[in-house]
Design a protein around this motif. Structure first.
Motif, PDB file in Angstrom:
ATOM      1  N   GLU A  60       0.814  -1.211   0.000  1.00 23.67           N
ATOM      2  CA  GLU A  60       0.000   0.000   0.000  1.00 23.67           C
ATOM      3  C   GLU A  60       0.854   1.270   0.000  1.00 23.67           C
ATOM      4  O   GLU A  60       0.465   2.278  -0.590  1.00 23.67           O
ATOM      5  CB  GLU A  60      -0.941   0.012   1.217  1.00 23.67           C
ATOM      6  N   ASN A  65       1.162   0.911  -6.927  1.00 23.83           N
ATOM      7  CA  ASN A  65       0.397   2.159  -7.039  1.00 23.83           C
ATOM      8  C   ASN A  65      -1.070   1.753  -7.052  1.00 23.83           C
ATOM      9  O   ASN A  65      -1.619   1.406  -8.092  1.00 23.83           O
ATOM     10  CB  ASN A  65       0.786   2.899  -8.318  1.00 23.83           C
ATOM     11  N   THR A  66      -1.694   1.781  -5.891  1.00 22.15           N
ATOM     12  CA  THR A  66      -3.038   1.201  -5.752  1.00 22.15           C
ATOM     13  C   THR A  66      -4.120   1.980  -6.497  1.00 22.15           C
ATOM     14  O   THR A  66      -5.247   1.508  -6.587  1.00 22.15           O
ATOM     15  CB  THR A  66      -3.415   1.060  -4.266  1.00 22.15           C
ATOM     16  N   GLU A  69      -3.012  -0.027  -9.930  1.00 24.34           N
ATOM     17  CA  GLU A  69      -2.521  -1.402  -9.858  1.00 24.34           C
ATOM     18  C   GLU A  69      -3.217  -2.182  -8.749  1.00 24.34           C
ATOM     19  O   GLU A  69      -3.593  -1.623  -7.725  1.00 24.34           O
ATOM     20  CB  GLU A  69      -1.012  -1.441  -9.599  1.00 24.34           C
TER      21      GLU A  69
END
Length: 76
Positions: A60, A65-66, A69
């Motif tokens: 996280e 890269n939440t 992704e």
């Protein structure tokens, strides 16, 4: 202890590297490839007491890269 983190672009996010691979494969005669999504695998060597929640926090904060992704964790 080891952890393996699989990081991939989320559905709907353009993948220019995957598209370049798909085109290159077509140019090499592999006509059956309709799509390619490219990702990455990160292997971590961890102290024995490191838990999956710690690895999730790493993902996280740094490894993924939440926004664009997703990731999946395998602990071994």
């Amino acid at each position: 202890m080891k952890a393996r983190v699989h990081v991939m672009l989320k559905d709907g996010v353009l993948d220019p590297q995957g598209e370049a691979v798909r085109r290159a494969l077509g140019g090499m005669g592999f006509d059956g490839v309709e799509g390619v999504r490219q990702g990455k695998v990160i292997e971590l060597d961890l102290a024995p007491d490191t838990g999956e929640e710690t690895v999730r926090e790493m993902c996280e904060k740094l490894l993924a890269n939440t926004v664009i992704e997703s990731y999946r964790i395998e602990m071994a």
